[in-house]
Design a protein around this motif. Structure first.
Motif, PDB file in Angstrom:
ATOM      1  N   ARG A  30     -15.069  -2.969  -6.818  1.00 51.19           N
ATOM      2  CA  ARG A  30     -16.424  -2.698  -6.325  1.00 51.19           C
ATOM      3  C   ARG A  30     -16.422  -1.587  -5.282  1.00 51.19           C
ATOM      4  O   ARG A  30     -17.284  -0.700  -5.299  1.00 51.19           O
ATOM      5  N   ALA A  31     -15.457  -1.633  -4.367  1.00 51.91           N
ATOM      6  CA  ALA A  31     -15.386  -0.598  -3.333  1.00 51.91           C
ATOM      7  C   ALA A  31     -15.094   0.763  -3.939  1.00 51.91           C
ATOM      8  O   ALA A  31     -15.652   1.773  -3.509  1.00 51.91           O
ATOM      9  N   ALA A  32     -14.256   0.809  -4.962  1.00 53.31           N
ATOM     10  CA  ALA A  32     -13.944   2.079  -5.632  1.00 53.31           C
ATOM     11  C   ALA A  32     -15.186   2.649  -6.296  1.00 53.31           C
ATOM     12  O   ALA A  32     -15.431   3.860  -6.250  1.00 53.31           O
ATOM     13  N   ALA A  33     -15.991   1.791  -6.913  1.00 49.14           N
ATOM     14  CA  ALA A  33     -17.216   2.255  -7.570  1.00 49.14           C
ATOM     15  C   ALA A  33     -18.213   2.802  -6.554  1.00 49.14           C
ATOM     16  O   ALA A  33     -18.979   3.722  -6.853  1.00 49.14           O
ATOM     17  N   PRO A  62      -9.609  -0.794   3.407  1.00 50.41           N
ATOM     18  CA  PRO A  62     -10.392  -1.429   4.486  1.00 50.41           C
ATOM     19  C   PRO A  62     -11.752  -1.925   4.024  1.00 50.41           C
ATOM     20  O   PRO A  62     -12.200  -2.988   4.452  1.00 50.41           O
ATOM     21  N   ARG A  63     -12.424  -1.171   3.152  1.00 48.87           N
ATOM     22  CA  ARG A  63     -13.732  -1.624   2.661  1.00 48.87           C
ATOM     23  C   ARG A  63     -13.589  -2.892   1.819  1.00 48.87           C
ATOM     24  O   ARG A  63     -14.398  -3.818   1.937  1.00 48.87           O
ATOM     25  N   LYS A  77     -13.393 -10.539   3.330  1.00 49.49           N
ATOM     26  CA  LYS A  77     -13.454 -11.441   4.478  1.00 49.49           C
ATOM     27  C   LYS A  77     -14.877 -11.915   4.753  1.00 49.49           C
ATOM     28  O   LYS A  77     -15.072 -13.008   5.284  1.00 49.49           O
ATOM     29  N   ARG A  78     -15.869 -11.085   4.396  1.00 49.09           N
ATOM     30  CA  ARG A  78     -17.251 -11.559   4.535  1.00 49.09           C
ATOM     31  C   ARG A  78     -17.516 -12.721   3.586  1.00 49.09           C
ATOM     32  O   ARG A  78     -18.186 -13.695   3.937  1.00 49.09           O
ATOM     33  N   THR A 102       0.818  -1.210   0.000  1.00 48.39           N
ATOM     34  CA  THR A 102       0.000   0.000   0.000  1.00 48.39           C
ATOM     35  C   THR A 102       0.853   1.261   0.000  1.00 48.39           C
ATOM     36  O   THR A 102       1.937   1.312   0.582  1.00 48.39           O
ATOM     37  N   LEU A 103       0.308   2.276  -0.676  1.00 45.29           N
ATOM     38  CA  LEU A 103       0.817   3.636  -0.604  1.00 45.29           C
ATOM     39  C   LEU A 103      -0.204   4.430   0.213  1.00 45.29           C
ATOM     40  O   LEU A 103      -1.151   3.864   0.752  1.00 45.29           O
ATOM     41  N   LEU A 104      -0.029   5.729   0.291  1.00 49.39           N
ATOM     42  CA  LEU A 104      -0.923   6.517   1.135  1.00 49.39           C
ATOM     43  C   LEU A 104      -2.344   6.547   0.594  1.00 49.39           C
ATOM     44  O   LEU A 104      -3.308   6.225   1.298  1.00 49.39           O
ATOM     45  N   ALA A 105      -2.511   6.932  -0.685  1.00 45.74           N
ATOM     46  CA  ALA A 105      -3.852   7.047  -1.254  1.00 45.74           C
ATOM     47  C   ALA A 105      -4.506   5.671  -1.341  1.00 45.74           C
ATOM     48  O   ALA A 105      -3.885   4.699  -1.767  1.00 45.74           O
TER      49      ALA A 105
END
Length: 319
Positions: free
Chosen positions: A299-302, A117-118, A124-125, A107-110
Motif C-alpha cells: 500500500r505504501a509503495a502504491a 517508515p511509512r 503500528k496504527r 533492509t537494504l538502502l533503497a
C-alpha cells in the motif's frame, strides 16, 4: 558410513541452543553466561552432543573455541531449527491473537528511508501490539538470515536470485538511481561521467548489485573507477559525507529527494536496475505479522509511486 539418528530422543533442544551459543560467543564460558548456565553443565552438555554425533564440534585455541567443519555445519542447522521454532511460536501467537506478533525485516538502502517508515507507521496504527525488528545489511548477508528464518523478508533493490534457490521476489515499484552531491557542488555543471572522475566518491560495497552496475557503467564509458573512494552502505554516513564534503554518490531517487541539502547531478546512469521490492523464502509461509507488513509495504509503495492508470476503453461508435 552410518547414518546418525537425531530423532531417537537423545538429542535435546538444549544441545542445539548451547552449540549455537558457543558458535556465536566463541567460548563455553561466555556461552554459559549468556544462557545463565554453570560452566560445568555447559561443558557436560557439549560433550553429550559430541558423543551423539560422534565428531568434535569445537577446538580450543588461543582466542577461544573455534568450530570445526562439523561444528560449522551443525551450528548452522541448529540456528535454523531454533529460528523455525521461534517462528512457530510467533505464528501460533499471531493466530491466537492477531493484535500481537513479531515481524523482522532485513533492509537494504533503497526503500529504507521512505517506504519502510511509512509501512511501519501504518502497521503500528492498525496493530500497535505487533513488534517490528529492523536489521540493516547488504544482500549477501541478509540472504542466509532469511533462509535460516532469522528475518521474515528483505526489502530493497531486487538482486538477481537465479543462483539462489529457495527465494522468490515481489516487485513493489521502480525507482531511478541518481548521481547526487551537495548543493553548490562544482560538478553541478558536469555533462559527462568523465567530468566527475576528479572528485571523491562514495561507492557501495563490492558485494552489492549497485556497485557491480556502477562498475559496468564506467566500463561501458571506457573509464576507470574513481581513484578517491570511500566504500559505504550506511545511509546516515553517506548523507553526512555528501553534505560536508565534495563527494559524489549514486543513491535511489527517493533517498536523494528527501534531503534538501542534496541535488541530483546532470549525468544520467544508464542501464542501472531500478526495481525495489521484497525477497521472500519460496517455501516457508509468512507469519500473520509478516503478511501484515507485506500488505502495508504494498500500500505504501502504491502511494509513493502509483501504478500507471489503466487506459479507458474508447466509446463505441454509433452504427
Amino acid at each position: 558410513m552410518r547414518t546418525i539418528d537425531l530423532l531417537n530422543g537423545r538429542l535435546k533442544l538444549r544441545h542445539l541452543v548451547l552449540v549455537a551459543a558457543i558458535a556465536d560467543h566463541g567460548s563455553v564460558v561466555r556461552a554459559a553466561e549468556h544462557l545463565h548456565l554453570a560452566q560445568p553443565a555447559a561443558t557436560r552438555s557439549l560433550r553429550e552432543v559430541e558423543r551423539i554425533l560422534g565428531v568434535e564440534l569445537f577446538t580450543r585455541g588461543p582466542r577461544g573455541m573455534a568450530p570445526t567443519v562439523f561444528g560449522e555445519a551443525f551450528s548452522a542447522h541448529a540456528r535454523s531449527v531454533l529460528a523455525e521454532l521461534r517462528r512457530a511460536g510467533e505464528r501460533i501467537e499471531g493466530l491466537a491473537d492477531a493484535r500481537v506478533g513479531t515481524v523482522t525485516v532485513g533492509t537494504l538502502l533503497a526503500g529504507s528511508n521512505v517506504l519502510l517508515p511509512r509501512a511501519i507507521a501504518a502497521l503500528k496504527r492498525d496493530r500497535p501490539g505487533v513488534r517490528v525488528v529492523i536489521r540493516e545489511a547488504t544482500f549477501d548477508v541478509q540472504v542466509p538470515r532469511l533462509l535460516e528464518g532469522e528475518i521474515d523478508l528483505i526489502l530493497g533493490r531486487l538482486n538477481p536470485i537465479e543462483d539462489l534457490p529457495g527465494l522468490r521476489q515481489i516487485t513493489l515499484y521502480g525507482e531511478p538511481v541518481r548521481l547526487v552531491a551537495r548543493r553548490g557542488h562544482p560538478a553541478e555543471t558536469a555533462s559527462t561521467l568523465a567530468d566527475l572522475l576528479a572528485h571523491p566518491w562514495v561507492l557501495p560495497l563490492e558485494q552489492t548489485s549497485l556497485r557491480r552496475e556502477l562498475e559496468q557503467v564506467f566500463h561501458a564509458a571506457g573509464l576507470p573507477l574513481p581513484a578517491d573512494v570511500v566504500e559505504c552502505t550506511s545511509i546516515l554516513t553517506v548523507r553526512t559525507l555528501l553534505r560536508d564534503t565534495d563527494m559524489i554518490a549514486a543513491l535511489p531517487e527517493l533517498v536523494a529527494r528527501t534531503d534538501e541539502n542534496l541535488a541530483p547531478l546532470p549525468v544520467p546512469l544508464e542501464h542501472v536496475r531500478r526495481q525495489v521490492g521484497v525477497t521472500l523464502p519460496a517455501q516457508r509461509p509468512l507469519t500473520p505479522s509478516a503478511h501484515l507488513m507485506l500488505d502495508h509495504l504494498r500500500r505504501a509503495a502504491a502511494e509513493i509511486i502509483p501504478p500507471p492508470a489503466a487506459t479507458a476503453p474508447a466509446p463505441a461508435t454509433p452504427a
